[in-house]
Design a protein around this motif. Structure first.
Motif, PDB file in Angstrom:
ATOM      1  N   VAL A   8       0.918  -1.337   0.076  1.00 13.60           N
ATOM      2  CA  VAL A   8       0.007   0.029   0.011  1.00 13.60           C
ATOM      3  C   VAL A   8       0.945   1.449  -0.052  1.00 13.60           C
ATOM      4  CG1 VAL A   8      -1.572   1.337   1.527  1.00 13.60           C
ATOM      5  CG2 VAL A   8      -2.043  -1.244   1.040  1.00 13.60           C
ATOM      6  N   VAL A   9       1.795   1.055   1.015  1.00  3.85           N
ATOM      7  CA  VAL A   9       2.924   2.447   0.922  1.00  3.85           C
ATOM      8  C   VAL A   9       3.383   2.698  -0.581  1.00  3.85           C
ATOM      9  CG1 VAL A   9       5.122   3.226   1.977  1.00  3.85           C
ATOM     10  CG2 VAL A   9       3.088   2.064   3.202  1.00  3.85           C
ATOM     11  N   ILE A  10       4.162   1.773  -1.125  1.00  5.11           N
ATOM     12  CA  ILE A  10       4.833   1.736  -2.295  1.00  5.11           C
ATOM     13  C   ILE A  10       3.595   2.301  -3.565  1.00  5.11           C
ATOM     14  CG2 ILE A  10       5.988   0.295  -4.301  1.00  5.11           C
ATOM     15  CD1 ILE A  10       7.311  -1.221  -1.861  1.00  5.11           C
ATOM     16  N   ALA A  11       2.611   1.580  -3.370  1.00  2.08           N
ATOM     17  CA  ALA A  11       1.555   1.759  -4.533  1.00  2.08           C
ATOM     18  C   ALA A  11       1.084   3.382  -4.479  1.00  2.08           C
ATOM     19  CB  ALA A  11       0.299   1.069  -4.337  1.00  2.08           C
ATOM     20  N   THR A  12       1.083   4.144  -2.925  1.00  2.00           N
ATOM     21  CA  THR A  12       0.628   5.165  -2.719  1.00  2.00           C
ATOM     22  C   THR A  12       1.693   6.119  -3.365  1.00  2.00           C
ATOM     23  OG1 THR A  12      -0.428   4.724  -0.744  1.00  2.00           O
ATOM     24  CG2 THR A  12      -0.318   6.841  -1.016  1.00  2.00           C
ATOM     25  N   VAL A  13       2.953   6.023  -2.930  1.00  2.00           N
ATOM     26  CA  VAL A  13       4.088   6.897  -3.389  1.00  2.00           C
ATOM     27  C   VAL A  13       4.097   6.642  -4.854  1.00  2.00           C
ATOM     28  CG1 VAL A  13       6.659   6.983  -3.518  1.00  2.00           C
ATOM     29  CG2 VAL A  13       5.436   6.454  -1.383  1.00  2.00           C
ATOM     30  N   ALA A  14       4.130   5.737  -5.542  1.00  2.00           N
ATOM     31  CA  ALA A  14       3.986   5.148  -6.971  1.00  2.00           C
ATOM     32  C   ALA A  14       2.902   6.110  -7.686  1.00  2.00           C
ATOM     33  CB  ALA A  14       3.841   3.731  -7.442  1.00  2.00           C
ATOM     34  N   ALA A  15       1.628   6.110  -7.072  1.00  2.00           N
ATOM     35  CA  ALA A  15       0.476   6.859  -7.618  1.00  2.00           C
ATOM     36  C   ALA A  15       0.802   8.339  -7.490  1.00  2.00           C
ATOM     37  CB  ALA A  15      -0.657   6.468  -6.960  1.00  2.00           C
ATOM     38  N   ILE A  16       1.429   8.699  -6.490  1.00  2.00           N
ATOM     39  CA  ILE A  16       1.657  10.269  -6.331  1.00  2.00           C
ATOM     40  C   ILE A  16       2.731  10.702  -7.384  1.00  2.00           C
ATOM     41  CG2 ILE A  16       2.798  12.257  -5.065  1.00  2.00           C
ATOM     42  CD1 ILE A  16       1.541  10.570  -2.374  1.00  2.00           C
ATOM     43  N   LEU A  17       3.813   9.743  -7.616  1.00  2.00           N
ATOM     44  CA  LEU A  17       4.744  10.105  -8.594  1.00  2.00           C
ATOM     45  C   LEU A  17       4.176   9.948 -10.038  1.00  2.00           C
ATOM     46  CD1 LEU A  17       7.939   8.045  -7.047  1.00  2.00           C
ATOM     47  CD2 LEU A  17       7.321  10.474  -7.287  1.00  2.00           C
ATOM     48  N   ALA A  18       3.201   9.060 -10.316  1.00  2.00           N
ATOM     49  CA  ALA A  18       2.444   8.854 -11.651  1.00  2.00           C
ATOM     50  C   ALA A  18       1.823   9.966 -11.761  1.00  2.00           C
ATOM     51  CB  ALA A  18       1.653   7.479 -11.465  1.00  2.00           C
ATOM     52  N   ALA A  19       1.330  10.725 -10.738  1.00  2.00           N
ATOM     53  CA  ALA A  19       0.607  11.823 -11.142  1.00  2.00           C
ATOM     54  C   ALA A  19       1.277  13.176 -11.167  1.00  2.00           C
ATOM     55  CB  ALA A  19      -0.423  12.061  -9.984  1.00  2.00           C
ATOM     56  N   VAL A  20       2.320  13.115 -10.609  1.00  2.00           N
ATOM     57  CA  VAL A  20       3.092  14.616 -10.578  1.00  2.00           C
ATOM     58  C   VAL A  20       4.179  14.423 -11.649  1.00  2.00           C
ATOM     59  CG1 VAL A  20       4.957  15.535  -9.336  1.00  2.00           C
ATOM     60  CG2 VAL A  20       2.779  14.915  -8.291  1.00  2.00           C
ATOM     61  N   ILE A  21       4.958  13.241 -11.998  1.00  2.00           N
ATOM     62  CA  ILE A  21       5.989  13.289 -13.125  1.00  2.00           C
ATOM     63  C   ILE A  21       5.698  13.586 -14.339  1.00  2.00           C
ATOM     64  CG2 ILE A  21       7.641  11.464 -14.217  1.00  2.00           C
ATOM     65  CD1 ILE A  21       8.302  10.403 -11.442  1.00  2.00           C
ATOM     66  N   PRO A  22       4.329  13.184 -14.771  1.00  2.00           N
ATOM     67  CA  PRO A  22       3.953  13.667 -16.027  1.00  2.00           C
ATOM     68  C   PRO A  22       3.820  14.970 -16.398  1.00  2.00           C
ATOM     69  CG  PRO A  22       2.937  11.571 -15.704  1.00  2.00           C
ATOM     70  CD  PRO A  22       3.652  12.032 -14.207  1.00  2.00           C
ATOM     71  N   LEU A  23       3.327  15.605 -15.315  1.00  2.00           N
ATOM     72  CA  LEU A  23       2.770  16.917 -15.347  1.00  2.00           C
ATOM     73  C   LEU A  23       4.327  17.821 -15.323  1.00  2.00           C
ATOM     74  CD1 LEU A  23      -0.521  17.033 -13.361  1.00  2.00           C
ATOM     75  CD2 LEU A  23       0.060  17.546 -15.816  1.00  2.00           C
ATOM     76  N   LEU A  24       5.467  17.497 -14.136  1.00  3.19           N
ATOM     77  CA  LEU A  24       6.442  18.085 -14.213  1.00  3.19           C
ATOM     78  C   LEU A  24       7.314  17.926 -15.357  1.00  3.19           C
ATOM     79  CD1 LEU A  24       7.544  17.211 -10.415  1.00  3.19           C
ATOM     80  CD2 LEU A  24       6.600  19.662 -11.338  1.00  3.19           C
ATOM     81  N   SER A  25       7.040  16.814 -16.065  1.00  4.26           N
ATOM     82  CA  SER A  25       7.995  16.446 -17.198  1.00  4.26           C
ATOM     83  C   SER A  25       7.279  17.380 -18.339  1.00  4.26           C
ATOM     84  CB  SER A  25       7.786  14.924 -17.947  1.00  4.26           C
ATOM     85  OG  SER A  25       8.263  14.266 -16.641  1.00  4.26           O
ATOM     86  N   ILE A  26       5.770  17.575 -18.240  1.00  4.39           N
ATOM     87  CA  ILE A  26       5.364  18.274 -19.686  1.00  4.39           C
ATOM     88  C   ILE A  26       5.669  19.660 -19.219  1.00  4.39           C
ATOM     89  CG2 ILE A  26       3.009  19.300 -20.197  1.00  4.39           C
ATOM     90  CD1 ILE A  26       3.594  16.564 -21.401  1.00  4.39           C
ATOM     91  N   ALA A  27       5.524  20.295 -17.762  1.00  6.17           N
ATOM     92  CA  ALA A  27       5.969  21.676 -17.732  1.00  6.17           C
ATOM     93  C   ALA A  27       7.493  21.849 -18.176  1.00  6.17           C
ATOM     94  CB  ALA A  27       6.028  21.973 -16.342  1.00  6.17           C
ATOM     95  N   GLY A  28       8.407  21.058 -17.622  1.00  7.57           N
ATOM     96  CA  GLY A  28       9.947  21.102 -18.119  1.00  7.57           C
ATOM     97  C   GLY A  28       9.987  21.194 -19.571  1.00  7.57           C
ATOM     98  N   TYR A  29       9.360  20.174 -20.246  1.00  8.22           N
ATOM     99  CA  TYR A  29       9.143  20.143 -21.711  1.00  8.22           C
ATOM    100  C   TYR A  29       9.021  21.406 -22.419  1.00  8.22           C
ATOM    101  CZ  TYR A  29       8.612  18.815 -26.686  1.00  8.22           C
ATOM    102  OH  TYR A  29       8.487  18.927 -27.978  1.00  8.22           O
ATOM    103  N   ALA A  30       7.868  21.911 -21.901  1.00  5.48           N
ATOM    104  CA  ALA A  30       7.262  23.216 -22.572  1.00  5.48           C
ATOM    105  C   ALA A  30       7.921  24.306 -22.015  1.00  5.48           C
ATOM    106  CB  ALA A  30       5.849  23.404 -21.769  1.00  5.48           C
ATOM    107  N   ARG A  31       8.955  24.479 -21.047  1.00  7.94           N
ATOM    108  CA  ARG A  31       9.702  25.360 -20.857  1.00  7.94           C
ATOM    109  C   ARG A  31      10.957  25.285 -21.753  1.00  7.94           C
ATOM    110  NH1 ARG A  31      14.466  25.977 -18.484  1.00  7.94           N
ATOM    111  NH2 ARG A  31      14.833  27.812 -17.246  1.00  7.94           N
ATOM    112  N   HIS A  32      11.482  24.115 -21.991  1.00  6.16           N
ATOM    113  CA  HIS A  32      12.522  23.835 -22.872  1.00  6.16           C
ATOM    114  C   HIS A  32      11.940  24.291 -24.044  1.00  6.16           C
ATOM    115  CE1 HIS A  32      15.856  21.671 -25.032  1.00  6.16           C
ATOM    116  NE2 HIS A  32      15.010  21.275 -25.613  1.00  6.16           N
TER     117      HIS A  32
END
Ligand SMILES: Nc1nc2c(ncn2[C@@H]2O[C@H](COP(=O)(O)O[C@H]3[C@@H](O)[C@H](n4cnc5c(=O)[nH]c(N)nc54)O[C@@H]3COP(=O)(O)O)[C@@H](O)[C@H]2O)c(=O)[nH]1
Length: 540
Positions: A8-32
């Motif tokens: 459950v702990v790993i899944a929660t962390v993974a879900a948070i990362l799964a939600a945040v990483i694409p958006l951060l990547s997109i923001a980083g990519y958009a800036r670049h």
């Protein structure tokens, strides 16, 4: 297998990362991407600035060419009129000067009386033109102009004309000589940065500004803009990309949920364990009563946990049977047994190993080619592998018969396991071509007790003798039970009296130690006080 809490702990962390990483990547990519696009934009304007400068320069060249076509009487009215005419005709040239012996003799405005020398050029262009960056026109006395000179002539033009390019966003355009002297700027800009760009600073950005440059054989041009322009562009990119990032987040979160459900549900966990081959087989020795020696073993599967502990088969075999996972599990067990025991079975041709076959496998016979391939590959005789199935495996008599026939043709012995615990025992025994019968532990437990089942044991044994089955008694825990069974003519026993199911190495050691002793303990009915049924002459 990880415990639920860790999952459950790993899944929660993974879900948070799964939600945040694409958006951060997109923001980083958009800036670049915004910076990249804006740099290209500035570079394009630098190129157009060079083109504009070259247009002005070629007009100056045209003026020189026109004047040099004719041999003028120096500063004659016709000469001056021609210079004036060319000045008016040209959009770039504001004034033309004519020099005699390095002194300004006349201009497109008329003859010059003062002493005005040509001076030292600020820069010399590759094709022999000289540039004077700041010349104050003596007739108009206006703002300093740029002078380009060739031969006896020079032309004056406004600096800003070289950079008057229409831009689609707010930016400053600049032009410099290739040796780094600033010629013109379209508007005021950071002085130090402009000087650095004039000297060839590479494209880039600082806290507030972005810049890029371009060069040709005569000039270096550059463009500067606020970073906010790039950020405006980034906002536009983000508007397009955020739905993509959100979609990726949703897919990744779905994947995390799916994987964690796989781990959390017992079926998913079992499926993963099968995929990872997280199973071992332990071996419970089977003892031949006549010799006291170890005649072989029953292979009993265990699910190995990451902490080294084992889940017993009672906990997962029923689930595997319900979900169809028993098939790959049977295949795993077969391969494991062959890997574990092949060399020993080759060395000890009288030894056998019994493998448990689930009801559905017994009915389909699906496992037989798997077994046959494994044994052939390992050079083990099929006669050394017994197959055990419970009564439920023989319920569909026709299907079971087909499997039994094939298995026996291949050389395997077939044993009915847990005999007496099902419903159709007697008819099954008569109908099917079986080789061995395993008396269930519940009957062995009843030996010498007042339990109702105790009176059934002699009948099972004599019936098995009558059908010429080999008999294995399971769950033997006491010497009294052993004595009874020996007296009754049971050939094989297994149970904790001899050994629990052992890991491979321990079983090999047990086998070696046991079979070095060659004694067969004598029957001792008196000691047990039990009355076994008469041994069948066919037993043994
Ligand atoms: N389809 C498959 N079924 C399998 C496989 N491996 C095991 N099994 C079946 O799981 C059941 C439980 O097995 P296990 O926990 O290993 O228990 C076996 C012995 O340890 C136990 N036993 C043996 N002697 C004694 C004893 O003296 N006392 C005592 N309390 N228990 C004892 O009995 C089990 C062996 O049973 P059986 O198979 O009927 O001979 C069990 O039903 C297994 O069949 C597998 O690979 N596939």
């Amino acid at each position: 297998m990880m415990n639920r809490r860790s999952i459950v702990v790993i899944a929660t962390v993974a879900a948070i990362l799964a939600a945040v990483i694409p958006l951060l990547s997109i923001a980083g990519y958009a800036r670049h991407r915004a910076i990249q696009v804006e740099t290209e934009h500035l570079k394009a304007y630098s190129g157009w600035t060079l083109q504009r400068a070259e247009q002005n320069f070629s007009q100056a060249r045209h003026v020189f060419d026109m004047l040099e076509q004719d041999a003028w009487a120096a500063c004659s009215p016709a000469h001056i009129a021609r210079m004036r005419e060319l000045t008016i005709d040209s959009q770039s040239v504001d004034e033309i000067g004519y020099f005699v012996d390095g002194q300004l003799a006349c201009t497109s405005w008329g003859p010059v009386q003062q002493d005005i020398g040509i001076g030292v050029p600020s820069a010399t262009l590759v094709d022999g033109y000289a540039l004077y960056l700041h010349i104050t026109p003596f007739v108009t006395g206006g703002a300093p102009l740029l002078a380009i000179s060739r031969g006896d002539y020079n032309v004056l033009m406004k600096h800003e004309r070289l950079v008057d390019v229409l831009t689609d966003t707010k930016m400053t355009l600049g032009l410099a000589t290739l040796d780094g002297q600033l010629i013109a700027m379209s508007r005021k800009a950071d002085g130090a940065l402009s000087q650095a760009l004039a000297r060839g600073l590479a494209d880039g950005h600082d806290q507030d500004l972005m810049y890029a440059s371009a060069e040709n054989t005569h000039f270096r041009a550059f463009a500067i803009t606020d970073r906010s322009t790039a950020f405006d562009r980034m906002d536009q990119e983000l508007l397009l990309l955020i739905p993509l990032g959100a979609g990726m987040s949703v897919i990744l979160i779905g994947l995390v949920v799916w994987i964690s459900r796989q781990h959390l549900s017992p079926q998913g966990a079992l499926q993963l364990a099968i995929k990872r081959k997280a199973f071992v087989t332990h071996y419970q020795p089977i003892i031949e009563l006549a010799t006291g020696q170890c005649a072989g073993a029953e292979a009993l599967v265990r699910w190995r946990q990451p902490d080294g502990s084992f889940v017993p088969p009672d906990m997962f075999i029923p689930l595997a049977e319900r979900t169809g996972l028993i098939e790959p599990l049977t295949d795993l067990v077969i391969q494991r047994v062959v890997d574990d025991l092949a060399s020993m079975l080759r060395r000890e041709p009288s030894m056998h190993v019994a493998i448990n076959i689930a009801a559905c496998d017994m009915q389909s016979g699906r496992f037989l080619p798997v077994l046959s391939r494994a044994l052939r590959g390992a050079g083990v005789a099929p006669t050394q592998v017994w197959l055990e199935a419970t009564e439920s495996g023989f319920m569909d008599v026709n299907a079971a018969r087909a499997t039994i026939d094939q298995a026996r043709q291949a050389g395997h012995a077939i044993a009915i396991d847990d005999f007496g615990t099902g419903y159709s025992s007697l008819s099954l025994l008569q109908t099917l071509p079986l080789d061995a019968l395993k008396i269930d532990k519940s009957f062995v437990d009843a030996i010498g007790t007042q339990a109702a089942t105790s009176i059934v044991v002699p009948h099972i044994i004599s019936m098995a003798h009558g059908l010429r089955f080999r008999i294995v008694a399971e769950g033997v825990e006491t010497a009294a039970q052993e004595a009874y069974l020996r007296e009754a003519g049971v050939q094989f026993v297994q149970g904790w009296l001899y050994s629990k199911a052992l890991p491979l190495e321990a079983f090999l050691a047990f086998y070696k130690a046991r079979n070095q002793r060659r004694t067969a303990p004598p029957p001792d009915t008196e000691a047990t006080g039990l009355t076994p049924p008469p041994a069948s002459p066919s037993a043994g």
